[in-house]
Design an enzyme around this catalytic site. Structure first.
Site, PDB file in Angstrom:
ATOM      1  CD  GLU A  87      36.472  53.606  59.422  1.00 37.33           C
ATOM      2  OE1 GLU A  87      37.354  53.450  60.275  1.00 37.33           O
ATOM      3  OE2 GLU A  87      35.858  52.652  58.891  1.00 37.33           O
ATOM      4  N   GLY A 125      32.280  56.189  52.754  1.00 36.98           N
ATOM      5  CA  GLY A 125      32.806  55.827  51.438  1.00 36.98           C
ATOM      6  C   GLY A 125      31.759  56.174  50.404  1.00 36.98           C
ATOM      7  CB  CYS A 128      27.913  34.164  28.521  1.00 34.44           C
ATOM      8  SG  CYS A 128      27.045  32.679  27.990  1.00 34.44           S
ATOM      9  CD  GLU A 129      27.272  33.359  34.592  1.00 36.62           C
ATOM     10  OE1 GLU A 129      26.212  32.847  35.003  1.00 36.62           O
ATOM     11  OE2 GLU A 129      28.382  32.810  34.670  1.00 36.62           O
TER      12      GLU A 129
END
Length: 427
Positions: free
Chosen positions: A282, A284, A351-352
């Site tokens: 699988e 990705g 705003c972090e």
């Protein structure tokens, strides 16, 4: 350097034959630019590497990495199957033409309603717990219904602790020592258990952790086969195959990876006399990560206590650097051959304090108005984006041999209001 970086004759970043600056000029920024040819190349390289050693092999694209409809349709047209982890992903896959037998659903902490919904869509259902098994038996007719189980192989690997999905700390799968009992229980309820699934984590560039997972999973499957008589139609070893993100990392030798792991898989099949079940993997990230570049524009060059290159996107657009402390290589798409002259912080517009794409990153003399390319943004880029700080989601563009097509419109401010309702008493 194994990163997928190309430069055109204007000294600009080339994406699938298109000039990165032309894409920004036509479609705006920030923007996710997708190289169609690269996705097709990645899929065929992956499929061919494994199928030449074990022909009964299927690729299930782990679509949580990137659910853009065009990306999934490209893979569908190549014959790829799809691994889903939510009813929404199943719904999208069916709409795009994936037949039910090409869809595997692996949910965790799933509701009764979702279990029935996925069952009714006819896809292969991969059960994560005894609770889900019992509840499924109450909402559907179990007689003859084919299912699989996800087991915890007690092996974990990955580039960050949040991406490790096997071992005692993992919330995923049934316990290895209860597998035989659970498979027998499924048979007693009337189900037809035909497969086994495991997953150890993501960002793996070494075949050895994968071999450990194959060994562990096959030991569990072999014991279930011996204890219950179940002949498995497939064994699924999940995904997790990584790609290089830094210039120093080497790309995985996929042929060696495939040869080593399939040889070990065959040994285990012989050891437990399990016949020749189909092998599922699988991928990705491997299929889509390096096929997508996030193009952003420099809107501020700020000399503070540190030097900040401020761009018009933030962790609302690409979360991985803030969430996983992930490295994404950054180039000045406006002047690809310019010499490195400084180490700077590349900062977003959210705003972090943690909204940074890079710390102390070597870059040339970046100027306001330059376009930067944030590479390997195809896996867990747009799919993890949000409207935090009330910022609209960006557009996505598909490039096919130089021709660019808009495949997702950028959101507008009006889109931020969609679905919200102000109560009458507040009007």
């Amino acid at each position: 350097m194994d990163l997928n970086i190309k430069t055109n004759d204007k000294d600009h970043l080339d994406i699938g034959g298109a000039d990165a600056l032309d894409l920004v000029e036509e479609f705006g920024s920030p923007i996710y630019a997708i190289d169609e040819v690269r996705i097709r190349e990645n899929y065929n390289k992956f499929y061919n590497s494994f199928s030449k050693y074990y022909p009964d092999f299927k690729v299930f694209y782990a679509c949580k990495a990137n659910t853009n409809l065009a990306v999934m349709k490209i893979l569908e047209s190549e014959g790829c199957c799809v691994d889903t982890v939510s009813p929404g992903e199943v719904y999208i896959s069916r709409k795009l033409g994936f037949s039910p037998d090409r869809i595997l659903f692996t949910g965790n902490n799933i509701t009764d309603e979702e279990l029935k919904m996925v069952h009714d869509m006819g896809v292969i259902l991969n059960i994560d717990s005894v609770s889900a098994l019992n509840r499924l038996s109450e909402v559907v007719n179990p007689k003859g219904f084919k299912i699989s189980f996800r087991v915890n192989p007690m092996v974990g690997a990955g580039h960050h602790e949040h991406t490790i999905t096997g071992g005692v700390m993992s919330k995923f799968g049934i316990m290895d020592n209860e597998a035989s009992e659970v498979y027998a229980m499924a048979k007693d309820l009337g189900f037809d258990p035909i497969g086994m699934h495991s997953h150890i984590g993501s960002g793996i560039l070494d075949p050895e952790p994968f071999k450990l997972a194959i060994g562990s999973t096959m030991d569990i499957a072999g014991k279930v086969h011996e204890d219950t008589g179940i002949d498995f139609e497939f064994v699924d070893f999940g995904g997790g195959v990584g790609v290089p993100y830094t210039p120093e990392e080497k790309a995985l030798d996929l042929d060696h990876f495939a040869s080593e792991n399939i040889s070990f898989f065959k040994e285990k099949l012989s050891e437990y006399n399990m016949g020749k079940p189909t092998m599922y993997l699988e991928p990705g990230r491997y299929l889509v990560a390096d096929a997508v570049t996030l193009l952003v524009k420099v809107n501020s060059v700020k000399q503070s206590y540190r030097k900040f290159i401020g761009v018009n996107a933030g962790f609302n657009t690409l979360l991985r650097p803030s969430m996983y402390d992930s490295y994404h290589h950054i180039v000045d798409a406006s002047k690809m051959s310019a010499p490195i002259t400084q180490e700077v912080d590349v900062a977003g517009n959210v705003c972090e304090s943690g909204d940074l794409f890079a710390r102390d990153r070597p870059l040339p003399d970046v100027e306001e108005g330059d376009v930067l390319g944030i590479l390997n943004a195809g896996a867990y880029g747009f799919t993890m984006a949000s409207n935090y700080n009330s910022r609209p989601l960006p557009a996505e563009v598909l490039v096919n041999n130089g021709e660019a097509t808009l495949v997702r419109k950028a959101q507008t401010f009006d889109d931020l209001l969609e679905g919200q309702i102000i109560p009458e008493h507040l009007e």
